[in-house]
Write a protein that holds these residues in place. Structure first.
Motif, PDB file in Angstrom:
ATOM      1  N   VAL A  42      44.882  72.976  54.037  1.00 47.55           N
ATOM      2  CA  VAL A  42      44.749  71.595  54.521  1.00 47.55           C
ATOM      3  C   VAL A  42      45.244  70.675  53.419  1.00 47.55           C
ATOM      4  O   VAL A  42      44.879  70.834  52.252  1.00 47.55           O
ATOM      5  CB  VAL A  42      43.278  71.237  54.834  1.00 47.55           C
ATOM      6  N   THR A  43      46.083  69.713  53.777  1.00 47.81           N
ATOM      7  CA  THR A  43      46.552  68.699  52.834  1.00 47.81           C
ATOM      8  C   THR A  43      46.011  67.354  53.309  1.00 47.81           C
ATOM      9  O   THR A  43      46.162  66.999  54.473  1.00 47.81           O
ATOM     10  CB  THR A  43      48.087  68.670  52.771  1.00 47.81           C
ATOM     11  N   LEU A  44      45.372  66.624  52.374  1.00 51.63           N
ATOM     12  CA  LEU A  44      44.634  65.412  52.724  1.00 51.63           C
ATOM     13  C   LEU A  44      45.077  64.207  51.905  1.00 51.63           C
ATOM     14  O   LEU A  44      45.471  64.352  50.755  1.00 51.63           O
ATOM     15  CB  LEU A  44      43.139  65.649  52.469  1.00 51.63           C
ATOM     16  N   PRO A  45      44.953  63.003  52.481  1.00 48.79           N
ATOM     17  CA  PRO A  45      45.297  61.777  51.757  1.00 48.79           C
ATOM     18  C   PRO A  45      44.097  61.239  50.973  1.00 48.79           C
ATOM     19  O   PRO A  45      43.268  60.505  51.512  1.00 48.79           O
ATOM     20  CB  PRO A  45      45.694  60.814  52.883  1.00 48.79           C
ATOM     21  N   GLY A  46      43.955  61.619  49.726  1.00 47.62           N
ATOM     22  CA  GLY A  46      42.852  61.132  48.902  1.00 47.62           C
ATOM     23  C   GLY A  46      43.080  59.710  48.431  1.00 47.62           C
ATOM     24  O   GLY A  46      44.206  59.211  48.453  1.00 47.62           O
ATOM     25  N   LYS A  47      42.027  59.051  48.010  1.00 51.69           N
ATOM     26  CA  LYS A  47      42.137  57.679  47.496  1.00 51.69           C
ATOM     27  C   LYS A  47      43.049  57.618  46.267  1.00 51.69           C
ATOM     28  O   LYS A  47      43.699  56.617  46.024  1.00 51.69           O
ATOM     29  CB  LYS A  47      40.760  57.125  47.132  1.00 51.69           C
ATOM     30  N   ASN A  48      43.088  58.708  45.471  1.00 56.57           N
ATOM     31  CA  ASN A  48      43.910  58.742  44.256  1.00 56.57           C
ATOM     32  C   ASN A  48      45.144  59.617  44.419  1.00 56.57           C
ATOM     33  O   ASN A  48      45.711  60.081  43.438  1.00 56.57           O
ATOM     34  CB  ASN A  48      43.083  59.221  43.067  1.00 56.57           C
ATOM     35  N   GLY A  49      45.546  59.877  45.653  1.00 64.99           N
ATOM     36  CA  GLY A  49      46.724  60.700  45.902  1.00 64.99           C
ATOM     37  C   GLY A  49      46.404  61.881  46.791  1.00 64.99           C
ATOM     38  O   GLY A  49      45.254  62.213  47.037  1.00 64.99           O
ATOM     39  N   GLU A  50      47.448  62.513  47.260  1.00 66.96           N
ATOM     40  CA  GLU A  50      47.337  63.648  48.164  1.00 66.96           C
ATOM     41  C   GLU A  50      46.767  64.860  47.431  1.00 66.96           C
ATOM     42  O   GLU A  50      47.083  65.103  46.269  1.00 66.96           O
ATOM     43  CB  GLU A  50      48.740  63.955  48.690  1.00 66.96           C
ATOM     44  N   PHE A  51      45.923  65.647  48.122  1.00 70.87           N
ATOM     45  CA  PHE A  51      45.427  66.895  47.542  1.00 70.87           C
ATOM     46  C   PHE A  51      45.337  67.966  48.609  1.00 70.87           C
ATOM     47  O   PHE A  51      45.306  67.672  49.797  1.00 70.87           O
ATOM     48  CB  PHE A  51      44.090  66.696  46.819  1.00 70.87           C
ATOM     49  N   GLN A  52      45.334  69.217  48.148  1.00 74.59           N
ATOM     50  CA  GLN A  52      45.382  70.363  49.039  1.00 74.59           C
ATOM     51  C   GLN A  52      44.140  71.224  48.871  1.00 74.59           C
ATOM     52  O   GLN A  52      43.624  71.373  47.760  1.00 74.59           O
ATOM     53  CB  GLN A  52      46.631  71.186  48.725  1.00 74.59           C
ATOM     54  N   VAL A  53      43.679  71.813  49.972  1.00 72.88           N
ATOM     55  CA  VAL A  53      42.504  72.684  49.964  1.00 72.88           C
ATOM     56  C   VAL A  53      42.922  74.052  50.483  1.00 72.88           C
ATOM     57  O   VAL A  53      43.547  74.158  51.539  1.00 72.88           O
ATOM     58  CB  VAL A  53      41.383  72.103  50.853  1.00 72.88           C
TER      59      VAL A  53
END
Length: 82
Positions: free
Chosen positions: A20-31
């Motif tokens: 899963v790739t998500l739009p974090g407040k400090n940038g995109e991150f992957q799980v």
């Protein structure tokens, strides 16, 4: 791992995914599977996932994510596109 995406109106998605790739407040991150437990806020942006060789994508309008025991729970304020 299990991905569940919920809005105040309904359950948008629930299923087994590999990434899963998500739009974090400090940038995109992957799980990925076996990710450490995490609670984080989400920004408005593209959420993508891979399920059995196919890819899915939708736009979330912010929210919160919780990762525990290979379950990724996304509490989105709204889903703008599916």
């Amino acid at each position: 791992m299990i991905l569940e995406i919920i809005t105040p109106d309904n359950n948008v998605f629930e299923g087994e995914v590999s990434v899963v790739t998500l739009p974090g407040k400090n940038g995109e991150f992957q799980v990925l599977k076996d990710h450490a437990p995490l609670v984080s806020t989400l920004a408005k942006g593209n959420l993508t996932y891979e399920q059995g060789g196919s890819k899915g994508s939708l736009i979330v309008d912010g929210g919160v994510i919780e990762i525990v025991n290979n379950k990724v729970l996304v509490l989105a304020e709204a889903v703008l596109e599916a």
